[in-house]
Design an enzyme around this catalytic site. Sequence first.
Site, short mmCIF file in Angstrom:
data_model
loop_
_atom_site.label_atom_id
_atom_site.label_comp_id
_atom_site.label_asym_id
_atom_site.label_seq_id
_atom_site.Cartn_x
_atom_site.Cartn_y
_atom_site.Cartn_z
N ALA A 14 18.50 -45.82 28.58
CA ALA A 14 18.90 -45.89 27.46
C ALA A 14 18.84 -44.65 26.47
CB ALA A 14 18.15 -47.13 26.54
N VAL A 15 17.53 -44.06 26.49
CA VAL A 15 17.14 -42.74 25.99
C VAL A 15 17.90 -41.70 26.51
CG1 VAL A 15 15.46 -41.13 25.47
CG2 VAL A 15 14.79 -43.45 25.22
N LYS A 195 1.56 -40.67 19.97
CA LYS A 195 2.38 -42.07 20.67
C LYS A 195 1.82 -42.43 21.45
CE LYS A 195 6.75 -43.61 21.38
NZ LYS A 195 7.83 -42.99 22.05
N ASN A 213 5.88 -57.80 18.83
CA ASN A 213 4.84 -56.82 18.09
C ASN A 213 4.28 -57.38 17.04
OD1 ASN A 213 6.12 -55.29 20.32
ND2 ASN A 213 6.99 -53.74 18.82
#
Length: 311
Positions: A14-15, A195, A213
């Site tokens: 995806a990235v 991160k 989440n």
Amino acid sequence: MTHAVDIAILGAGAVGQLICRQLTVAGMNVGFIGRNALESGEQVVSFTPLASADDHQQIQAIPYSVPILTADALDNIRLVIVCVKAYQVLDALSPLLKQLPSQCHILLLHNGMGPHLALAPLINAQANGRGLSLGTTSQGVLRQAPWLIKQTGQGLTQLGHFAGAELTEHYRNALLAAIPSSEWVDAIVPCLWQKLAVNAAINPLTTLYQCPNGKLAEPDFSEMIKGILDELVMVAAHDGVSLDQSFLHDRVYQVIRLTAGNFSSMHQDIAHQRRTEIDQINGYICERAQAHGLSAPVNAELWARVKQLVV
């Protein structure tokens, strides 16, 4: 034309596909490195852009063509952007280092930490001109099919130098111009630790408790999240990285709120019976703790429990 490609992306997840799209739109000559000799030629990739709040119509995917490069056709590559999973970096990249020109720069763009420490000596051992940069991105993107992605959110992308020769101004400017909300930072490693804090708190807990989440905002999880961050800040300090614990705490809960309905990547990996990046997230904290003669029991317990779930 494939001979004009000078930026290669390793990892068509995806990235990787999102970065490819952004570079292509900006006029860069970019292609994917194929996994084997059979993957070559042109590949049609489809991209669905992020919908605006005012757009009530369904947005159609945009198809475009991207070259697929074989390992023996990398002579013109000057920048490789590595977007594979953290645990795949060394195995995927090491065989290519001898195929890439001595002036080729490597940019790691993946979740978790660890591969940069093993890769830096290999980069420094190469001919003059080889360098290593690191990056992190919080752009939201979903892979809906092998060659179809949908952008789901905007986010900050931070890039910076780590080892060897620095990335040339030409490519640095090209990346910043192509990737929205991106910046070049002088000290990238603290950004990666920040991160890592978000991933270390959210990923294992949502995986173990099988929840989105947003559930982590409940008081039942506050002590565990505090313990994770306490240990991370301590270990980072021994690695020479000073982190603001209050800032990290606020950042974790901000991400929890902003992505309340999302399921973490680790949760999805387990759901699809895929290997997770737990070794490069909570496991990395434990390994760095051990390197300094310290212990990180909260992260160690989460690391072990998630490892038990991996088939």
